[in-house]
Scaffold this active site. Structure first.
Site, PDB file in Angstrom:
ATOM      1  N   VAL A 102      -2.786  -4.823  -6.142  1.00  0.00           N
ATOM      2  CA  VAL A 102      -1.598  -3.979  -6.028  1.00  0.00           C
ATOM      3  C   VAL A 102      -0.343  -4.812  -6.314  1.00  0.00           C
ATOM      4  O   VAL A 102      -0.093  -5.826  -5.666  1.00  0.00           O
ATOM      5  CB  VAL A 102      -1.522  -3.318  -4.636  1.00  0.00           C
ATOM      6  CG1 VAL A 102      -0.298  -2.413  -4.559  1.00  0.00           C
ATOM      7  CG2 VAL A 102      -2.803  -2.541  -4.345  1.00  0.00           C
ATOM      8  N   LYS A 103       0.404  -4.330  -7.304  1.00  0.00           N
ATOM      9  CA  LYS A 103       1.614  -5.052  -7.729  1.00  0.00           C
ATOM     10  C   LYS A 103       2.812  -4.506  -6.953  1.00  0.00           C
ATOM     11  O   LYS A 103       3.071  -3.295  -6.953  1.00  0.00           O
ATOM     12  CB  LYS A 103       1.806  -4.806  -9.223  1.00  0.00           C
ATOM     13  CG  LYS A 103       2.212  -6.018 -10.001  1.00  0.00           C
ATOM     14  CD  LYS A 103       2.175  -5.678 -11.478  1.00  0.00           C
ATOM     15  CE  LYS A 103       2.782  -6.778 -12.287  1.00  0.00           C
ATOM     16  NZ  LYS A 103       2.945  -6.380 -13.686  1.00  0.00           N
ATOM     17  N   ILE A 104       3.524  -5.428  -6.306  1.00  0.00           N
ATOM     18  CA  ILE A 104       4.621  -5.038  -5.404  1.00  0.00           C
ATOM     19  C   ILE A 104       5.886  -5.781  -5.837  1.00  0.00           C
ATOM     20  O   ILE A 104       5.839  -7.001  -6.045  1.00  0.00           O
ATOM     21  CB  ILE A 104       4.278  -5.475  -3.952  1.00  0.00           C
ATOM     22  CG1 ILE A 104       2.882  -5.004  -3.524  1.00  0.00           C
ATOM     23  CG2 ILE A 104       5.374  -5.098  -2.986  1.00  0.00           C
ATOM     24  CD1 ILE A 104       2.815  -3.742  -2.752  1.00  0.00           C
ATOM     25  N   THR A 145      -0.642  -4.524 -15.551  1.00  0.00           N
ATOM     26  CA  THR A 145       0.092  -3.370 -16.082  1.00  0.00           C
ATOM     27  C   THR A 145       1.409  -3.289 -15.315  1.00  0.00           C
ATOM     28  O   THR A 145       1.600  -4.005 -14.329  1.00  0.00           O
ATOM     29  CB  THR A 145      -0.695  -2.057 -15.873  1.00  0.00           C
ATOM     30  OG1 THR A 145      -0.759  -1.757 -14.475  1.00  0.00           O
ATOM     31  CG2 THR A 145      -2.102  -2.143 -16.436  1.00  0.00           C
TER      32      THR A 145
END
Ligand code: E4P
Length: 219
Positions: free
Chosen positions: A82-84, A27
């Site tokens: 976790v998208k960073i 997402t």
């Protein structure tokens, strides 16, 4: 090659999950905004549907804020990644999170040197955006071959998620290169299945079958 679905739509994920081919979900804030619902609730629903990794993106631009958001996101479900974003503060956050054992997906990658740094920081996944590179007249897919070569040179374990996929050709090329994962919008997943010769072939077979006298007589 693993297939992730690139959406925050629970409806689309349910439909794609029925195929039995979805290995994970990605997402981003834009996809979340399309849902116009509480993002945490959306993520919980997605994680209940899919057992594979589900990427949820932070919105802080400082490493401390990213780490705090990551700590909250991982509480939602055990399969949250976790998208960073690939900025200086993002790399700092990835280093901290990887030391803690939190899985990260480093996003908005547009160069092989960015991908090298993400791997050195300990990223679990790197997301090079090939469609957005195509949009500015670059061959986005070449970035995937370059990153794959660099990661192989140094035995990095960071997995390549081909992102910003816009069409079936992107998927075919990603698979030919041997990318680990492609994250694909639902519409493109449907395009991967369909072929006009399959459809016309089915019509012809069914028409021919009806011509068998014994089949007609049986009715
Ligand atoms: C990937 O993780 C991103 O969510 C996505 O692939 C971005 O694609 P877009 O360039 O079509 O917005």
């Amino acid at each position: 090659m693993k297939i992730f679905i690139d959406t925050a739509s629970v409806k689309a994920i349910k439909e794609a999950a029925c195929l039995g081919l979805i290995d994970g979900v990605t997402t981003n804030p834009t996809l979340m905004a399309k849902e116009a619902r509480n993002p945490e609730q959306v993520l919980k629903e997605i994680c209940a549907l899919v057992s594979g990794p589900v990427s949820a993106e932070v919105v802080s631009l400082e490493s401390a804020g990213m780490v705090n958001e990551a700590h909250e996101l991982v509480k939602l479900a055990k399969n949250i990644v976790v998208k960073i974003p690939l900025i200086k503060e993002g790399l700092k956050a990835v280093k901290i999170l990887s030391a803690e054992g939190v899985k990260t997906n480093v996003t908005l990658c547009f160069s092989s040197t960015q991908a090298l740094l993400a791997a050195k920081a300990g990223a679990t996944y790197i997301s090079p955006f090939i469609g957005r590179l195509d949009d500015i007249a670059h061959e986005g897919i070449n970035l995937i071959s370059d990153i794959k070569k660099i990661y192989a040179n140094y035995n990095f374990n960071t997995q390549i998620i081909v992102a910003s996929v816009r069409n079936p050709v992107h998927v075919a090329k990603a698979a030919l290169i041997g990318a680990d994962i492609a994250t694909i919008p639902y519409l493109v997943i449907e395009q991967l299945i369909k072929h006009p010769l399959t459809d016309s072939g089915i019509s012809r077979f069914l028409e021919d079958y009806k011509k068998i006298p014994q089949v007609n007589n049986a009715k």
